[in-house]
Design a protein around this motif. Structure first.
Motif, PDB file in Angstrom:
ATOM      1  N   ARG A  97       0.833  -1.215   0.000  1.00  0.00           N
ATOM      2  CA  ARG A  97       0.000   0.000   0.000  1.00  0.00           C
ATOM      3  C   ARG A  97       0.865   1.262   0.000  1.00  0.00           C
ATOM      4  O   ARG A  97       0.510   2.262  -0.631  1.00  0.00           O
ATOM      5  N   ILE A  98       1.975   1.223   0.731  1.00  0.00           N
ATOM      6  CA  ILE A  98       2.863   2.392   0.758  1.00  0.00           C
ATOM      7  C   ILE A  98       3.317   2.724  -0.660  1.00  0.00           C
ATOM      8  O   ILE A  98       3.291   3.882  -1.085  1.00  0.00           O
ATOM      9  N   ALA A  99       3.735   1.699  -1.391  1.00  0.00           N
ATOM     10  CA  ALA A  99       4.203   1.915  -2.764  1.00  0.00           C
ATOM     11  C   ALA A  99       3.097   2.478  -3.647  1.00  0.00           C
ATOM     12  O   ALA A  99       3.301   3.433  -4.409  1.00  0.00           O
ATOM     13  N   ILE A 100       1.902   1.900  -3.538  1.00  0.00           N
ATOM     14  CA  ILE A 100       0.790   2.310  -4.400  1.00  0.00           C
ATOM     15  C   ILE A 100       0.232   3.672  -4.001  1.00  0.00           C
ATOM     16  O   ILE A 100       0.066   4.569  -4.833  1.00  0.00           O
ATOM     17  N   GLU A 101      -0.072   3.840  -2.722  1.00  0.00           N
ATOM     18  CA  GLU A 101      -0.776   5.042  -2.292  1.00  0.00           C
ATOM     19  C   GLU A 101       0.116   6.280  -2.245  1.00  0.00           C
ATOM     20  O   GLU A 101      -0.378   7.404  -2.407  1.00  0.00           O
ATOM     21  N   THR A 102       1.406   6.086  -2.013  1.00  0.00           N
ATOM     22  CA  THR A 102       2.309   7.235  -2.043  1.00  0.00           C
ATOM     23  C   THR A 102       2.349   7.838  -3.446  1.00  0.00           C
ATOM     24  O   THR A 102       2.231   9.052  -3.630  1.00  0.00           O
ATOM     25  N   THR A 216       1.363  10.767   3.053  1.00  0.00           N
ATOM     26  CA  THR A 216       0.822   9.421   2.864  1.00  0.00           C
ATOM     27  C   THR A 216       1.814   8.359   3.307  1.00  0.00           C
ATOM     28  O   THR A 216       1.472   7.412   4.010  1.00  0.00           O
ATOM     29  N   ARG A 217       3.073   8.540   2.890  1.00  0.00           N
ATOM     30  CA  ARG A 217       4.102   7.586   3.291  1.00  0.00           C
ATOM     31  C   ARG A 217       4.253   7.550   4.816  1.00  0.00           C
ATOM     32  O   ARG A 217       4.348   6.470   5.422  1.00  0.00           O
ATOM     33  N   ALA A 218       4.268   8.713   5.456  1.00  0.00           N
ATOM     34  CA  ALA A 218       4.433   8.775   6.909  1.00  0.00           C
ATOM     35  C   ALA A 218       3.257   8.092   7.617  1.00  0.00           C
ATOM     36  O   ALA A 218       3.446   7.363   8.593  1.00  0.00           O
ATOM     37  N   HIS A 219       2.047   8.344   7.117  1.00  0.00           N
ATOM     38  CA  HIS A 219       0.856   7.757   7.735  1.00  0.00           C
ATOM     39  C   HIS A 219       0.883   6.233   7.654  1.00  0.00           C
ATOM     40  O   HIS A 219       0.668   5.533   8.651  1.00  0.00           O
ATOM     41  N   LEU A 220       1.163   5.698   6.467  1.00  0.00           N
ATOM     42  CA  LEU A 220       1.155   4.249   6.288  1.00  0.00           C
ATOM     43  C   LEU A 220       2.356   3.583   6.963  1.00  0.00           C
ATOM     44  O   LEU A 220       2.261   2.447   7.441  1.00  0.00           O
ATOM     45  N   THR A 221       3.480   4.295   7.027  1.00  0.00           N
ATOM     46  CA  THR A 221       4.647   3.760   7.728  1.00  0.00           C
ATOM     47  C   THR A 221       4.360   3.630   9.218  1.00  0.00           C
ATOM     48  O   THR A 221       4.774   2.662   9.867  1.00  0.00           O
ATOM     49  N   ALA A 222       3.619   4.602   9.765  1.00  0.00           N
ATOM     50  CA  ALA A 222       3.227   4.527  11.179  1.00  0.00           C
ATOM     51  C   ALA A 222       2.278   3.351  11.401  1.00  0.00           C
ATOM     52  O   ALA A 222       2.357   2.656  12.420  1.00  0.00           O
ATOM     53  N   LEU A 223       1.387   3.109  10.440  1.00  0.00           N
ATOM     54  CA  LEU A 223       0.475   1.970  10.531  1.00  0.00           C
ATOM     55  C   LEU A 223       1.260   0.661  10.492  1.00  0.00           C
ATOM     56  O   LEU A 223       0.981  -0.274  11.245  1.00  0.00           O
ATOM     57  N   LYS A 224       2.262   0.615   9.639  1.00  0.00           N
ATOM     58  CA  LYS A 224       3.120  -0.568   9.558  1.00  0.00           C
ATOM     59  C   LYS A 224       3.840  -0.805  10.891  1.00  0.00           C
ATOM     60  O   LYS A 224       3.918  -1.942  11.371  1.00  0.00           O
ATOM     61  N   ALA A 225       4.344   0.265  11.480  1.00  0.00           N
ATOM     62  CA  ALA A 225       5.053   0.141  12.759  1.00  0.00           C
ATOM     63  C   ALA A 225       4.124  -0.387  13.849  1.00  0.00           C
ATOM     64  O   ALA A 225       4.522  -1.208  14.683  1.00  0.00           O
ATOM     65  N   ALA A 226       2.865   0.069  13.815  1.00  0.00           N
ATOM     66  CA  ALA A 226       1.890  -0.383  14.817  1.00  0.00           C
ATOM     67  C   ALA A 226       1.601  -1.872  14.651  1.00  0.00           C
ATOM     68  O   ALA A 226       1.461  -2.609  15.630  1.00  0.00           O
ATOM     69  N   GLN A 227       1.537  -2.336  13.398  1.00  0.00           N
ATOM     70  CA  GLN A 227       1.282  -3.749  13.145  1.00  0.00           C
ATOM     71  C   GLN A 227       2.496  -4.602  13.507  1.00  0.00           C
ATOM     72  O   GLN A 227       2.353  -5.762  13.878  1.00  0.00           O
ATOM     73  N   SER A 228       3.689  -4.009  13.380  1.00  0.00           N
ATOM     74  CA  SER A 228       4.915  -4.757  13.649  1.00  0.00           C
ATOM     75  C   SER A 228       5.188  -4.904  15.138  1.00  0.00           C
ATOM     76  O   SER A 228       5.962  -5.770  15.554  1.00  0.00           O
ATOM     77  N   SER A 229       4.561  -4.032  15.944  1.00  0.00           N
ATOM     78  CA  SER A 229       4.819  -4.054  17.380  1.00  0.00           C
ATOM     79  C   SER A 229       4.251  -5.337  17.988  1.00  0.00           C
ATOM     80  O   SER A 229       3.162  -5.788  17.609  1.00  0.00           O
TER      81      SER A 229
END
Length: 237
Positions: A97-102, A216-229
């Motif tokens: 999603r990061i690749a596509i939505e960014t 967009t990248r920052a938002h989705l990267t934060a979502l990724k970090a939350a899922q990785s925790s």
């Protein structure tokens, strides 16, 4: 113990449509009936039909042509793609999603129309409707993201996004339903997360591709970090 996974109505409707396509009821290149015809045939609502069509479009079976309708693009689903998404780790899906939505956000800032901007603002308003269930909130959030991708006016990016939607929806509902995340969505209450979405839409409306992409990248990267925790450790009784 074997877990039983229940399919959503949209998944079931997509399966029924796929069966009818595979049977030859609608040949490759043929046009599907409209939502008002398909909904009673499938025993679901029009919104469920739309989601089923999006799923099959993401799997390469259907193609939506603006102003013309929905057409059969292939007789069989691209099972490799569908299975890959269903089996993929959610972090891998977010990276996609990061690749596509960014890129979509940057293109949207260059190509958006006045009707695109209006659609994004309407989607933002629905995202904070009071009293939503978790599923309704996740669906409303997805509408915002899809409106942004649609504003890029790139059919390939939109089909990729639609392909990710069912897998992402399932993961987000599960995440927000965790007791530790009970206040994450707060069913329609505006917060910092909603402000980020507003900023992305504002950057697109202001024709600022770099800012739209960065947000967009920052938002989705934060979502990724939350899922990785790692999940919180449960206290042993």
């Amino acid at each position: 113990m074997v877990s039983v996974q229940r399919k959503s109505l949209a998944d079931q409707a997509a399966d029924l449509l796929l069966e009818r396509i595979a049977s030859g009821e609608w040949p490759v290149g043929g046009k599907l009936p409209g939502e008002t015809t398909l909904a009673p045939q499938l025993g679901v609502g029009r919104s469920t039909v739309r989601e089923a069509i999006r799923q099959l479009a993401g799997r390469g079976v259907l193609q939506t042509r603006q102003g013309a309708g929905v057409f059969v693009a292939a007789a069989d689903a691209s099972e490799n793609w569908g299975l890959l998404l269903r089996r993929a780790d959610i972090v891998a899906v977010i990276e996609g999603r990061i690749a596509i939505e960014t890129e979509a956000a940057a293109l949207a800032a260059e190509r958006r129309t006045s009707s695109d901007i209006r659609a994004m603002h309407e989607a933002l308003a629905r995202r904070i409707t009071p009293g939503q269930t978790t599923a309704q909130y996740v669906d409303a959030d997805s509408v915002v993201h899809r409106a942004i991708v649609a504003s890029a006016h790139n059919a390939v990016l939109l089909e990729f996004f639609d392909g990710f939607t069912p897998r992402m929806r399932e993961a987000m509902i599960d995440m927000l339903d965790l007791p530790s995340n009970a206040t994450t969505c707060d069913a329609g209450v505006p917060g910092e997360d909603h402000e980020v979405h507003e900023e992305i839409v504002r950057a697109i409306a202001d024709a600022d591709p770099a800012r739209a992409a960065a947000l967009t990248r920052a938002h989705l990267t934060a979502l990724k970090a939350a899922q990785s925790s790692p999940p919180p450790t449960e206290r042993q009784e």
